[in-house]
Design an enzyme around this catalytic site. Sequence first.
Site, PDB file in Angstrom:
ATOM      1  N   HIS A  34       8.858   7.153   7.575  1.00  0.00           N
ATOM      2  CA  HIS A  34       7.877   8.220   7.374  1.00  0.00           C
ATOM      3  C   HIS A  34       7.878   9.139   8.587  1.00  0.00           C
ATOM      4  O   HIS A  34       8.319   8.762   9.679  1.00  0.00           O
ATOM      5  CB  HIS A  34       6.478   7.636   7.147  1.00  0.00           C
ATOM      6  CG  HIS A  34       6.008   6.761   8.264  1.00  0.00           C
ATOM      7  ND1 HIS A  34       6.436   5.460   8.434  1.00  0.00           N
ATOM      8  CD2 HIS A  34       5.134   6.980   9.290  1.00  0.00           C
ATOM      9  CE1 HIS A  34       5.871   4.928   9.492  1.00  0.00           C
ATOM     10  NE2 HIS A  34       5.068   5.822  10.047  1.00  0.00           N
ATOM     11  N   ILE A  35       7.390  10.337   8.393  1.00  0.00           N
ATOM     12  CA  ILE A  35       7.367  11.350   9.446  1.00  0.00           C
ATOM     13  C   ILE A  35       5.941  11.874   9.595  1.00  0.00           C
ATOM     14  O   ILE A  35       5.236  12.111   8.609  1.00  0.00           O
ATOM     15  CB  ILE A  35       8.334  12.505   9.116  1.00  0.00           C
ATOM     16  CG1 ILE A  35       9.784  11.986   9.167  1.00  0.00           C
ATOM     17  CG2 ILE A  35       8.157  13.679  10.079  1.00  0.00           C
ATOM     18  CD1 ILE A  35      10.821  12.999   8.720  1.00  0.00           C
ATOM     19  N   TRP A  89       0.828  -1.207   0.000  1.00  0.00           N
ATOM     20  CA  TRP A  89       0.000   0.000   0.000  1.00  0.00           C
ATOM     21  C   TRP A  89       0.862   1.257   0.000  1.00  0.00           C
ATOM     22  O   TRP A  89       0.499   2.277  -0.596  1.00  0.00           O
ATOM     23  CB  TRP A  89      -0.952  -0.006   1.191  1.00  0.00           C
ATOM     24  CG  TRP A  89      -0.285   0.139   2.524  1.00  0.00           C
ATOM     25  CD1 TRP A  89       0.224  -0.854   3.300  1.00  0.00           C
ATOM     26  CD2 TRP A  89      -0.054   1.366   3.229  1.00  0.00           C
ATOM     27  NE1 TRP A  89       0.768  -0.326   4.449  1.00  0.00           N
ATOM     28  CE2 TRP A  89       0.603   1.020   4.431  1.00  0.00           C
ATOM     29  CE3 TRP A  89      -0.335   2.708   2.967  1.00  0.00           C
ATOM     30  CZ2 TRP A  89       0.991   1.982   5.366  1.00  0.00           C
ATOM     31  CZ3 TRP A  89       0.035   3.659   3.899  1.00  0.00           C
ATOM     32  CH2 TRP A  89       0.697   3.298   5.079  1.00  0.00           C
ATOM     33  N   LYS A 122      -6.540   9.262   9.726  1.00  0.00           N
ATOM     34  CA  LYS A 122      -7.229   9.714  10.943  1.00  0.00           C
ATOM     35  C   LYS A 122      -7.789  11.126  10.801  1.00  0.00           C
ATOM     36  O   LYS A 122      -8.599  11.559  11.625  1.00  0.00           O
ATOM     37  CB  LYS A 122      -6.265   9.646  12.132  1.00  0.00           C
ATOM     38  CG  LYS A 122      -5.941   8.228  12.584  1.00  0.00           C
ATOM     39  CD  LYS A 122      -5.046   8.203  13.812  1.00  0.00           C
ATOM     40  CE  LYS A 122      -3.613   8.546  13.497  1.00  0.00           C
ATOM     41  NZ  LYS A 122      -2.947   7.535  12.662  1.00  0.00           N
ATOM     42  N   HIS A 144       7.865   7.934  14.887  1.00  0.00           N
ATOM     43  CA  HIS A 144       7.494   6.907  15.859  1.00  0.00           C
ATOM     44  C   HIS A 144       8.561   5.812  15.940  1.00  0.00           C
ATOM     45  O   HIS A 144       9.143   5.411  14.934  1.00  0.00           O
ATOM     46  CB  HIS A 144       6.176   6.231  15.465  1.00  0.00           C
ATOM     47  CG  HIS A 144       4.969   6.986  15.885  1.00  0.00           C
ATOM     48  ND1 HIS A 144       3.758   6.866  15.230  1.00  0.00           N
ATOM     49  CD2 HIS A 144       4.760   7.878  16.889  1.00  0.00           C
ATOM     50  CE1 HIS A 144       2.862   7.642  15.831  1.00  0.00           C
ATOM     51  NE2 HIS A 144       3.451   8.262  16.830  1.00  0.00           N
ATOM     52  N   TYR A 145       8.808   5.344  17.155  1.00  0.00           N
ATOM     53  CA  TYR A 145       9.587   4.128  17.345  1.00  0.00           C
ATOM     54  C   TYR A 145       8.974   3.370  18.511  1.00  0.00           C
ATOM     55  O   TYR A 145       8.847   3.950  19.596  1.00  0.00           O
ATOM     56  CB  TYR A 145      11.052   4.418  17.629  1.00  0.00           C
ATOM     57  CG  TYR A 145      11.876   3.144  17.543  1.00  0.00           C
ATOM     58  CD1 TYR A 145      12.242   2.621  16.302  1.00  0.00           C
ATOM     59  CD2 TYR A 145      12.226   2.448  18.689  1.00  0.00           C
ATOM     60  CE1 TYR A 145      12.953   1.449  16.220  1.00  0.00           C
ATOM     61  CE2 TYR A 145      12.936   1.266  18.604  1.00  0.00           C
ATOM     62  CZ  TYR A 145      13.306   0.768  17.372  1.00  0.00           C
ATOM     63  OH  TYR A 145      14.003  -0.406  17.282  1.00  0.00           O
ATOM     64  N   SER A 204       4.454   1.943  13.076  1.00  0.00           N
ATOM     65  CA  SER A 204       3.374   1.007  12.750  1.00  0.00           C
ATOM     66  C   SER A 204       3.654   0.259  11.451  1.00  0.00           C
ATOM     67  O   SER A 204       3.089  -0.809  11.207  1.00  0.00           O
ATOM     68  CB  SER A 204       2.039   1.751  12.647  1.00  0.00           C
ATOM     69  OG  SER A 204       2.125   2.793  11.706  1.00  0.00           O
ATOM     70  N   GLU A 263      -4.314   6.812  -4.184  1.00  0.00           N
ATOM     71  CA  GLU A 263      -4.375   8.056  -3.400  1.00  0.00           C
ATOM     72  C   GLU A 263      -3.692   9.249  -4.075  1.00  0.00           C
ATOM     73  O   GLU A 263      -3.226  10.169  -3.408  1.00  0.00           O
ATOM     74  CB  GLU A 263      -3.784   7.834  -1.999  1.00  0.00           C
ATOM     75  CG  GLU A 263      -4.471   6.726  -1.221  1.00  0.00           C
ATOM     76  CD  GLU A 263      -4.038   6.633   0.229  1.00  0.00           C
ATOM     77  OE1 GLU A 263      -3.919   7.680   0.887  1.00  0.00           O
ATOM     78  OE2 GLU A 263      -3.825   5.507   0.709  1.00  0.00           O
ATOM     79  N   ASP A 292      -3.114  11.782   6.703  1.00  0.00           N
ATOM     80  CA  ASP A 292      -3.274  10.524   7.414  1.00  0.00           C
ATOM     81  C   ASP A 292      -4.760  10.182   7.438  1.00  0.00           C
ATOM     82  O   ASP A 292      -5.615  11.075   7.464  1.00  0.00           O
ATOM     83  CB  ASP A 292      -2.738  10.650   8.836  1.00  0.00           C
ATOM     84  CG  ASP A 292      -2.753   9.336   9.595  1.00  0.00           C
ATOM     85  OD1 ASP A 292      -3.805   9.044  10.212  1.00  0.00           O
ATOM     86  OD2 ASP A 292      -1.749   8.618   9.583  1.00  0.00           O
TER      87      ASP A 292
END
Length: 335
Positions: A272-273, A170, A202, A263-264, A267, A180, A200
Amino acid sequence: MTCTISSMADCAKQSEVDTGDGNGTDVAKHPAKKQKIEAGDGDVCEVSGFEVKKVLRDCAREKTMFLQGKIAEKEAVVILEKTPIHVDTLNELFRESQLTMESNNDIYTTYCLQPPAHLNVIKTTVVCPATEKHVRKYQEQETVLVEETAEDYRTITLPFLESQSFSLQWVYNILEKKAEVEQVVYEDPDPKLGFILLPDFKWDQKQLDDLYLIAIVHRRDIKSLRDLTSDHLPLLRNIQKKGKDAVRERYGIKGDKLRMYVHYQPSYYHFHIHLNALKYNAPGTGVDRAHLLSNVIQNLECDPQYYKTRTLTFPLRELDGLLSHFREPKDSAKL
């Protein structure tokens, strides 16, 4: 007593109290239609045929529910989320909704407000066909903190990741303009320094207070924070500058009102940021998981191998396969 909000003044006279306000939801421009969602294998899933088997998680505070079930005999996970109230729908909300008074005490009145259908939308995300990994991801679980040394990463985390079949198709679909495309906010096509910036899932893109974007890098050799060295500083600085510029030009939000972080554990393991409005208390912004991009850049400026050598702390849920590896006898002292 039941009334429309357009007649609230009359209702207030009858009950001899002031009117209160209620909860409304997102606005859609068209009447509700039978929903169809593309399944992962190219088929089309009819959400109306979803058979609920289990409630995986019910988040009352976030007004979100995660369900497990089947769609046309395929395993599926469905996420239901009440959408925000939008300012431009308020007049219609108060004019067209049905109102039932529940209680009254002096100047305080509580109502049950039922908006018209097109103002009462529930955002529905479907994963179909869903695997056991998807089910575990959304299931209610206890969370523990893990301290991962550089050696742990090499001997536990990395082998575990390499043994798993985490699909990134994806992500590649987005980078290759197969999906997208209409969502892209900005793109720097440079194969080494470039990235694609898009909303995102969300964020419903209706209001800026909860703006949430993702910058996905074009290069495919960075899985996570652990892979970063000073060689990646040009990439990180490029995303920091051009990401802020794109958000300011597109949405009018200045850089000092924008949170940018990594993130660490992530997901998904393609670097990515995250970018979101500073006033939005987005999921995953806690100190146990989020690393501010500005801090990442400074750490690599001070130590080119910072993220390859430091102990990193992050949360894992009870059913996460990685946690079981950290809990093996030789590593039990870590937890």
